[in-house]
Design an enzyme around this catalytic site. Structure first.
Site, mmCIF file in Angstrom:
data_model
loop_
_atom_site.group_PDB
_atom_site.id
_atom_site.type_symbol
_atom_site.label_atom_id
_atom_site.label_comp_id
_atom_site.label_asym_id
_atom_site.label_seq_id
_atom_site.Cartn_x
_atom_site.Cartn_y
_atom_site.Cartn_z
ATOM 1 N N SER A 39 -68.142 -3.914 -2.742
ATOM 2 C CA SER A 39 -68.432 -4.901 -3.775
ATOM 3 C C SER A 39 -69.568 -5.781 -3.259
ATOM 4 O O SER A 39 -69.403 -6.486 -2.267
ATOM 5 C CB SER A 39 -67.164 -5.734 -4.029
ATOM 6 O OG SER A 39 -67.438 -6.831 -4.861
ATOM 7 N N LYS A 92 -70.204 -1.538 -6.340
ATOM 8 C CA LYS A 92 -69.918 -2.471 -7.439
ATOM 9 C C LYS A 92 -70.841 -3.668 -7.292
ATOM 10 O O LYS A 92 -70.989 -4.213 -6.207
ATOM 11 C CB LYS A 92 -68.437 -2.876 -7.352
ATOM 12 C CG LYS A 92 -68.023 -4.113 -8.132
ATOM 13 C CD LYS A 92 -66.505 -4.246 -8.135
ATOM 14 C CE LYS A 92 -66.051 -5.646 -7.784
ATOM 15 N NZ LYS A 92 -64.578 -5.779 -7.771
ATOM 16 N N LYS A 96 -71.741 -7.493 -8.466
ATOM 17 C CA LYS A 96 -71.268 -8.697 -9.144
ATOM 18 C C LYS A 96 -72.360 -9.106 -10.131
ATOM 19 O O LYS A 96 -73.555 -9.105 -9.783
ATOM 20 C CB LYS A 96 -71.032 -9.816 -8.134
ATOM 21 C CG LYS A 96 -69.833 -9.563 -7.234
ATOM 22 C CD LYS A 96 -68.529 -9.621 -8.024
ATOM 23 C CE LYS A 96 -67.326 -9.624 -7.090
ATOM 24 N NZ LYS A 96 -66.067 -9.718 -7.861
ATOM 25 N N ASP A 104 -68.940 -6.138 -12.011
ATOM 26 C CA ASP A 104 -67.794 -7.050 -12.122
ATOM 27 C C ASP A 104 -68.313 -8.427 -12.513
ATOM 28 O O ASP A 104 -69.063 -9.060 -11.767
ATOM 29 C CB ASP A 104 -67.050 -7.112 -10.778
ATOM 30 C CG ASP A 104 -65.778 -7.968 -10.841
ATOM 31 O OD1 ASP A 104 -65.467 -8.514 -11.927
ATOM 32 O OD2 ASP A 104 -65.100 -8.087 -9.800
ATOM 33 N N GLU A 154 -65.995 -4.517 -15.132
ATOM 34 C CA GLU A 154 -64.773 -5.221 -14.733
ATOM 35 C C GLU A 154 -64.761 -6.650 -15.267
ATOM 36 O O GLU A 154 -65.739 -7.384 -15.118
ATOM 37 C CB GLU A 154 -64.704 -5.209 -13.193
ATOM 38 C CG GLU A 154 -63.427 -5.767 -12.599
ATOM 39 C CD GLU A 154 -63.387 -5.591 -11.082
ATOM 40 O OE1 GLU A 154 -64.105 -4.713 -10.545
ATOM 41 O OE2 GLU A 154 -62.636 -6.337 -10.418
ATOM 42 N N ASP A 165 -59.093 -7.147 -14.264
ATOM 43 C CA ASP A 165 -58.708 -7.716 -12.965
ATOM 44 C C ASP A 165 -57.920 -9.002 -13.261
ATOM 45 O O ASP A 165 -56.696 -8.960 -13.447
ATOM 46 C CB ASP A 165 -59.987 -7.962 -12.125
ATOM 47 C CG ASP A 165 -59.728 -8.603 -10.770
ATOM 48 O OD1 ASP A 165 -58.588 -9.007 -10.498
ATOM 49 O OD2 ASP A 165 -60.676 -8.738 -9.964
ATOM 50 N N LYS A 217 -54.302 -5.660 -7.520
ATOM 51 C CA LYS A 217 -54.323 -6.499 -6.321
ATOM 52 C C LYS A 217 -52.920 -7.051 -6.134
ATOM 53 O O LYS A 217 -52.424 -7.765 -7.020
ATOM 54 C CB LYS A 217 -55.284 -7.690 -6.505
ATOM 55 C CG LYS A 217 -56.753 -7.323 -6.590
ATOM 56 C CD LYS A 217 -57.606 -8.572 -6.803
ATOM 57 C CE LYS A 217 -59.080 -8.208 -6.909
ATOM 58 N NZ LYS A 217 -59.912 -9.358 -7.305
ATOM 59 N N GLY A 270 -59.872 -6.031 -3.902
ATOM 60 C CA GLY A 270 -59.845 -6.771 -2.634
ATOM 61 C C GLY A 270 -60.106 -8.243 -2.866
ATOM 62 O O GLY A 270 -60.615 -8.646 -3.925
HETATM 63 O O1 OSB Z 1 -63.175 -9.957 -8.507
HETATM 64 O O2 OSB Z 1 -62.741 -8.313 -7.294
HETATM 65 C C1 OSB Z 1 -63.028 -9.502 -7.396
HETATM 66 C C2 OSB Z 1 -63.594 -11.051 -3.940
HETATM 67 C C3 OSB Z 1 -63.006 -12.284 -4.118
HETATM 68 C C4 OSB Z 1 -62.483 -12.611 -5.346
HETATM 69 C C5 OSB Z 1 -62.537 -11.699 -6.394
HETATM 70 C C6 OSB Z 1 -63.095 -10.444 -6.218
HETATM 71 C C7 OSB Z 1 -63.666 -10.130 -4.977
HETATM 72 C C8 OSB Z 1 -64.342 -8.873 -4.700
HETATM 73 C C9 OSB Z 1 -64.431 -8.458 -3.252
HETATM 74 O O3 OSB Z 1 -64.917 -8.207 -5.530
HETATM 75 C C10 OSB Z 1 -63.691 -7.203 -2.963
HETATM 76 C C11 OSB Z 1 -63.499 -6.992 -1.487
HETATM 77 O O4 OSB Z 1 -62.578 -7.587 -0.894
HETATM 78 O O5 OSB Z 1 -64.255 -6.207 -0.931
HETATM 79 MG MG MG Z 2 -62.842 -8.366 -9.890
#
Ligand code: OSB
Ligand code: MG
Length: 369
Positions: free
Chosen positions: A135, A161, A163, A188, A213, A238, A262, A290
């Site tokens: 990510s 992925k 952001k 995401d 996402e 999510d 999660k 994650g």
């Molecule tokens: O939205 O998936 C998410 C990290 C912190 C809070 C929300 C998210 C995330 C990530 C990181 O996308 C995923 C990772 O731990 O590699």
């Molecule tokens: Mg997410």
């Protein structure tokens, strides 16, 4: 065998590089570790609540409060039983899934060790390795992002992925597609859009993304269902799925076609497995999300992702992508095929290096019956 002692430990770990999402930027990851002891065994859990109520309403401080005042007292001094049995003690506590998941995780580790089995076996996992995706946070420039995508692909990650947020979306995806072609790619939004952004979301729909996402509000299911009807790209939920019950409702409404699981968001590993089972029943693919976990939370997540329904690459990257020195040994290192190994030893199957925990500790409090 009784649960003799539970300790809460607040640690702060500097991230290898800041992680930016539509809800904020983070360079130092605080987290509450839960250490549970019984009969010479030690179980570890990690609570993924963050510094502020941005991803969800929980924070390090709300989790600490709920753990010490309402969750830990229901299990302390009790005979150590299966974590789902122990968790009945706090069933009447509403919400606070991250606090619950942190304590439950420590009990899973402890219970699996007491049975002499791995957490994977305890959960009913089948895979020996799990697919790893990465990510990538919002970057200061497009060049910086392209460079990180290139590094991730070279390292062997099976999905990238990105952001996104308004202003960092269509042009960014377009640039990544132009440079890298048909790589497994997703985005995401962390709830940064509304139905009034339909044009932007339709523009994203043209890039053959594996999924979009959480485009809409953290508590929305209705507008997501409306959007899914208008997009070819699967929507992945999510934030909008805080429990197995919410997962069932989301699938009934058609709010998305994929669910990111999660444990912290849904209230623990048992609840995460329920979401998994429900999705398998309905033919809906899941993957493990994650929260920038240390090796402790990562070990739990990797065991969870070994369940058969986790058919898409997970947000489970290698330790070095997050922290210079993880709290566990061995750290998680990517296999050449872009997977992470699922530890085979008893419990979480990795050793927590207490001296590193100590050095990162900001506060600790122990509870005994
Ligand atoms: O939205 O998936 C998410 C990290 C912190 C809070 C929300 C998210 C995330 C990530 C990181 O996308 C995923 C990772 O731990 O590699
Ligand atoms: Mg997410």
């Amino acid at each position: 065998m009784k649960l003799e002692r539970v300790e809460l430990i607040l640690v702060e770990l500097p991230l290898v590089e800041p992680f930016e999402t539509s809800f904020g930027r983070e360079s130092l990851r605080p987290c509450v570790l839960v250490k549970a002891q019984s009969d010479g065994l030690v179980g570890w859990g990690e609570c993924v609540a963050g510094s502020g109520p941005w991803y969800s309403y929980e924070t390090v401080e709300t989790a600490w409060h709920v753990l010490r005042s309402f969750l830990i007292p229901t299990v302390l001094g009790r005979p150590l039983e299966h974590p789902e049995t122990m968790a009945r003690g706090w069933a009447r506590v509403r919400g606070h899934p991250m606090a619950k998941a942190g304590l439950e995780a420590a009990l899973w580790d402890l219970w699996a060790q007491a049975q002499g089995i791995s957490l994977r076996e305890a959960l009913g996992g089948v895979k020996e390795r799990v697919e790893s995706g990465i990510s990538l946070g919002i970057q200061p420039s497009l060049e910086a992002l392209l460079e990180r995508v290139e590094r991730a692909l070279a390292r062997g990650y099976r999905r990238v992925k990105l952001k996104i947020r308004p202003g960092w979306d269509v042009q960014v995806v377009k640039a990544v597609r132009e440079r890298f072609g048909p790589i497994p790619l997703s985005v995401d939004a962390n709830a940064a859009y509304t139905l009034s952004d339909l044009d932007t979301l339709k523009a994203l729909d043209r890039f053959e993304l594996m999924m979009i996402e959480q485009p809409f509000r953290y508590d929305d299911l209705v507008d997501h269902a409306e959007l899914q009807k208008q997009l070819r790209t699967p929507i992945c939920l999510d934030e909008s799925v805080p429990s197995p019950e919410a997962a069932r409702q989301a699938l009934k409404l058609g709010s998305g076609r994929i669910i990111n699981v999660k444990p912290g968001r849904v209230g623990g590993l048992a609840a995460a497995r329920k979401v998994h089972d429900l999705c398998v029943e309905r033919g809906v693919p899941v993957w493990c999300g994650g929260m920038l976990e240390t090796g402790i939370g990562r070990a739990h997540n990797v065991a969870l992702a070994s369940l058969p329904g986790f058919t898409l690459p997970n947000d489970l990257s290698e330790s070095a992508r997050y922290y210079r020195r993880d709290l566990v040994e061995p750290p998680f290192v990517l296999n050449p095929d872009g997977t992470l190994p699922v530890p085979r030893g008893p419990g979480i199957g990795v050793e927590v290096v207490e001296e590193r925990v100590e050095r990162a500790t900001v506060r600790r409090e122990a509870f005994t019956p």
